[in-house]
Design an enzyme around this catalytic site. Structure first.
Site, PDB file in Angstrom:
ATOM      1  N   CYS A 106      -1.233 -11.444   0.168  1.00 22.06           N
ATOM      2  CA  CYS A 106      -1.904 -12.064   1.306  1.00 22.06           C
ATOM      3  C   CYS A 106      -2.418 -13.432   0.877  1.00 22.06           C
ATOM      4  O   CYS A 106      -2.852 -13.618  -0.258  1.00 22.06           O
ATOM      5  CB  CYS A 106      -3.071 -11.200   1.773  1.00 22.06           C
ATOM      6  SG  CYS A 106      -3.891 -11.841   3.267  1.00 22.06           S
TER       7      CYS A 106
ATOM      8  N   CYS B 177      -1.172   3.091   8.640  1.00 19.17           N
ATOM      9  CA  CYS B 177      -1.645   1.734   8.382  1.00 19.17           C
ATOM     10  C   CYS B 177      -0.535   1.040   7.613  1.00 19.17           C
ATOM     11  O   CYS B 177      -0.127   1.496   6.548  1.00 19.17           O
ATOM     12  CB  CYS B 177      -2.933   1.815   7.560  1.00 19.17           C
ATOM     13  SG  CYS B 177      -3.521   0.191   7.007  1.00 19.17           S
TER      14      CYS B 177
ATOM     15  N   GLU C 241       2.098  -1.405  -0.006  1.00 16.73           N
ATOM     16  CA  GLU C 241       1.585  -0.062   0.210  1.00 16.73           C
ATOM     17  C   GLU C 241       1.409   0.197   1.702  1.00 16.73           C
ATOM     18  O   GLU C 241       1.195  -0.730   2.487  1.00 16.73           O
ATOM     19  CB  GLU C 241       0.245   0.119  -0.502  1.00 16.73           C
ATOM     20  CG  GLU C 241       0.386   0.017  -2.010  1.00 16.73           C
ATOM     21  CD  GLU C 241      -0.888   0.370  -2.748  1.00 16.73           C
ATOM     22  OE1 GLU C 241      -0.804   1.190  -3.660  1.00 16.73           O
ATOM     23  OE2 GLU C 241      -1.956  -0.163  -2.418  1.00 16.73           O
TER      24      GLU C 241
ATOM     25  N   CYS D 150     -11.445  -8.522  -0.990  1.00 21.42           N
ATOM     26  CA  CYS D 150     -10.271  -7.699  -0.651  1.00 21.42           C
ATOM     27  C   CYS D 150      -9.263  -7.684  -1.793  1.00 21.42           C
ATOM     28  O   CYS D 150      -8.998  -8.714  -2.422  1.00 21.42           O
ATOM     29  CB  CYS D 150      -9.628  -8.243   0.628  1.00 21.42           C
ATOM     30  SG  CYS D 150      -8.135  -7.351   1.123  1.00 21.42           S
TER      31      CYS D 150
ATOM     32  N   CYS E  73      -9.448   0.809   3.483  1.00 26.05           N
ATOM     33  CA  CYS E  73      -9.350  -0.590   3.899  1.00 26.05           C
ATOM     34  C   CYS E  73      -9.580  -1.520   2.728  1.00 26.05           C
ATOM     35  O   CYS E  73     -10.563  -1.389   2.004  1.00 26.05           O
ATOM     36  CB  CYS E  73     -10.451  -0.932   4.887  1.00 26.05           C
ATOM     37  SG  CYS E  73     -10.179  -0.320   6.490  1.00 26.05           S
TER      38      CYS E  73
ATOM     39  N   CYS F  67      -9.725 -13.545   1.247  1.00 26.98           N
ATOM     40  CA  CYS F  67     -11.055 -12.962   1.485  1.00 26.98           C
ATOM     41  C   CYS F  67     -11.569 -12.428   0.140  1.00 26.98           C
ATOM     42  O   CYS F  67     -10.865 -11.691  -0.549  1.00 26.98           O
ATOM     43  CB  CYS F  67     -10.963 -11.839   2.522  1.00 26.98           C
ATOM     44  SG  CYS F  67     -10.332 -12.438   4.100  1.00 26.98           S
TER      45      CYS F  67
HETATM   46  N1  SAH Z   1      -5.484  -9.634   7.213  1.00 28.00           N
HETATM   47  C1  SAH Z   1      -5.915  -8.750   8.242  1.00 28.00           C
HETATM   48  C2  SAH Z   1      -5.539  -7.292   8.024  1.00 28.00           C
HETATM   49  C3  SAH Z   1      -5.761  -6.679   6.655  1.00 28.00           C
HETATM   50  S1  SAH Z   1      -7.326  -6.139   6.176  1.00 28.00           S
HETATM   51  C4  SAH Z   1      -7.403  -8.898   8.467  1.00 28.00           C
HETATM   52  O1  SAH Z   1      -8.021  -9.696   7.779  1.00 28.00           O
HETATM   53  O2  SAH Z   1      -7.936  -8.273   9.369  1.00 28.00           O
HETATM   54  C5  SAH Z   1      -7.874  -4.867   7.231  1.00 28.00           C
HETATM   55  C6  SAH Z   1      -9.393  -4.808   7.271  1.00 28.00           C
HETATM   56  O3  SAH Z   1      -9.943  -4.300   6.032  1.00 28.00           O
HETATM   57  C7  SAH Z   1     -10.013  -6.191   7.454  1.00 28.00           C
HETATM   58  O4  SAH Z   1     -11.067  -6.145   8.356  1.00 28.00           O
HETATM   59  C8  SAH Z   1     -10.490  -6.484   6.048  1.00 28.00           C
HETATM   60  O5  SAH Z   1     -11.442  -7.486   6.023  1.00 28.00           O
HETATM   61  C9  SAH Z   1     -11.013  -5.142   5.631  1.00 28.00           C
HETATM   62  N2  SAH Z   1     -11.234  -5.051   4.186  1.00 28.00           N
HETATM   63  C10 SAH Z   1     -10.677  -5.793   3.222  1.00 28.00           C
HETATM   64  N3  SAH Z   1     -11.141  -5.435   2.005  1.00 28.00           N
HETATM   65  C11 SAH Z   1     -12.019  -4.427   2.222  1.00 28.00           C
HETATM   66  C12 SAH Z   1     -12.803  -3.612   1.359  1.00 28.00           C
HETATM   67  N4  SAH Z   1     -12.733  -3.753   0.048  1.00 28.00           N
HETATM   68  N5  SAH Z   1     -13.600  -2.684   1.922  1.00 28.00           N
HETATM   69  C13 SAH Z   1     -13.610  -2.493   3.263  1.00 28.00           C
HETATM   70  N6  SAH Z   1     -12.857  -3.208   4.113  1.00 28.00           N
HETATM   71  C14 SAH Z   1     -12.087  -4.177   3.605  1.00 28.00           C
END
Ligand code: SAH
Length: 354
Positions: free
Chosen positions: A111, A104, A91, A118, A330, A115
């Site tokens: 991935c 974006c 996406e 996410c 995000c 985390c």
């Molecule tokens: N892998 C990279 C880029 C992708 S995530 C990274 O970790 O930075 C982009 C941002 O969105 C990251 O800061 C991630 O932690 C955040 N993110 C992930 N899941 C989220 C959620 N459910 N709500 C808000 N931010 C989130």
């Protein structure tokens, strides 16, 4: 078929054109059609000889992915679900904010970072995107804009961990910033990373956002599993080196998760950790993900957290949520659209950028 959005295809195209005794300016003319004039096909390139257009279409392709879904949100955010040639799905998102037209983009199918909060890593990683597939996201999103508007910013914050795919990502960003590409200056391109210390220093040309999410190793390892091997100290040291080498202010991202990392003591620890650094702390109230148990903190908890950060002298910004009604915010980007829609009625922090 060669993918013309792969930078490596331009040399073969040039010799292919030379073999056909085409004038030297043809390649530049085609590039202009692709990056500036937003052609959808070779057929659209109306100042090229008709036979040449057909021959080009037989040998080269502009698009390798299919738009499987195009969603639009009331706040102007648009999201594309792209199905890649091998069936993989990614996406990418277009965001409108005042004059800004930001995109974006994703760097991997899925991935591997895991985390816990996410959506992108729920099913692990399939593969890295090619340079052409990354450029393709930019151009597909660009073509959603009316002709008098242009893309102004790129954030690599979609699916995937960009630092695991730098060899394909950096050439794509070079196309984005090239004068005969999208002409978006390096200063308007941001790479977001979970924080893998070693490759950080390859990014000094770009803005860097490091996903921090916790002020100590114990908590960070619980929500960002890769922290077990990296550790906060090494990430911060690499971030400091990045700042010394680039002179660019660093951004730290902090997803605020109710009851988990949003307590006053976390804010105080953050102040101790970051005070004295030339950095911006970007706090992102959690965007709910279907099937995950985490919650957005209440407005009260969020305000209390912010007040401690501000009193501690940190430079703080609370990110405005965009596109959540189409799961384009995000951390909501995923490969497979879930059956159940993410609830959009979760408490809103009610905060504004600034
Ligand atoms: N892998 C990279 C880029 C992708 S995530 C990274 O970790 O930075 C982009 C941002 O969105 C990251 O800061 C991630 O932690 C955040 N993110 C992930 N899941 C989220 C959620 N459910 N709500 C808000 N931010 C989130």
């Amino acid at each position: 078929m060669q993918h013309l959005l792969e930078p490596a295809s331009w040399k073969p195209l040039q010799s292919w054109l030379a073999d056909r005794r085409q004038p030297a300016f043809r390649a530049a003319q085609i590039r202009r059609w692709i990056f500036e004039r937003r052609a959808e096909s070779f057929e659209d390139m109306s100042d090229l000889p008709k036979a040449l257009r057909a021959d080009l279409a037989a040998e080269f392709t502009l698009w390798t992915a299919r738009i499987a879904r195009h969603s639009q949100s009331a706040d102007g955010t648009e999201k594309l679900l792209l199905e890649l040639a091998d069936g993989g799905r990614i996406e990418c998102v277009l965001l409108r904010d005042g004059d800004r037209r930001s995109i974006c983009i994703s760097s991997q199918v899925g991935c591997a970072m895991g985390c816990v909060f996410c959506a992108s890593g729920l099913d692990g990683v399939d593969r890295n995107l090619t340079t052409g597939e990354i450029v393709e996201q930019m151009l597909r999103l660009q073509r959603l804009l009316p002709p008098d508007e242009r893309l102004s910013h790129i954030v690599v914050m979609g699916m995937g961990e960009p630092l695991q795919n730098l060899d394909n990502l950096l050439p794509a960003l070079a196309e984005a910033s090239a004068d005969d590409g999208l002409a978006i200056s390096h200063r308007r391109i941001t790479i977001s990373t979970v924080g893998l210390p070693k490759p950080l220093l390859r990014l000094t040309q770009y803005n860097l956002a490091v996903s921090l999410h916790a002020p100590n190793d114990e908590l960070r390892t619980r929500i960002v599993p890769t922290n077990k091997s990296t550790g906060l100290a090494d990430i911060l040291a690499a971030a400091d080196q990045y700042f010394a080498a680039s002179g660019r202010r660093l951004t730290f991202e902090y997803v605020l998760l109710a009851g988990l990392n949003d307590q006053p003591q976390h804010a105080e620890e953050l102040v101790d950790l970051l005070a004295g650094r030339t950095a911006l702390l970007n706090v992102i109230p959690y965007n709910p993900v279907a099937g995950l148990p985490y919650e957005t903190p209440s407005g009260n908890a969020t305000n209390r957290f912010r007040d401690i950060l501000l009193a501690g002298g940190l430079n703080v910004k609370f990110r405005q949520r965009k596109g959540d009604e189409i799961n384009a915010a995000c951390g909501q980007l995923r490969r497979i659209t879930p059956q159940v829609n993410t609830p959009t009625s979760s408490p809103r922090a009610g905060l504004q950028i600034g």
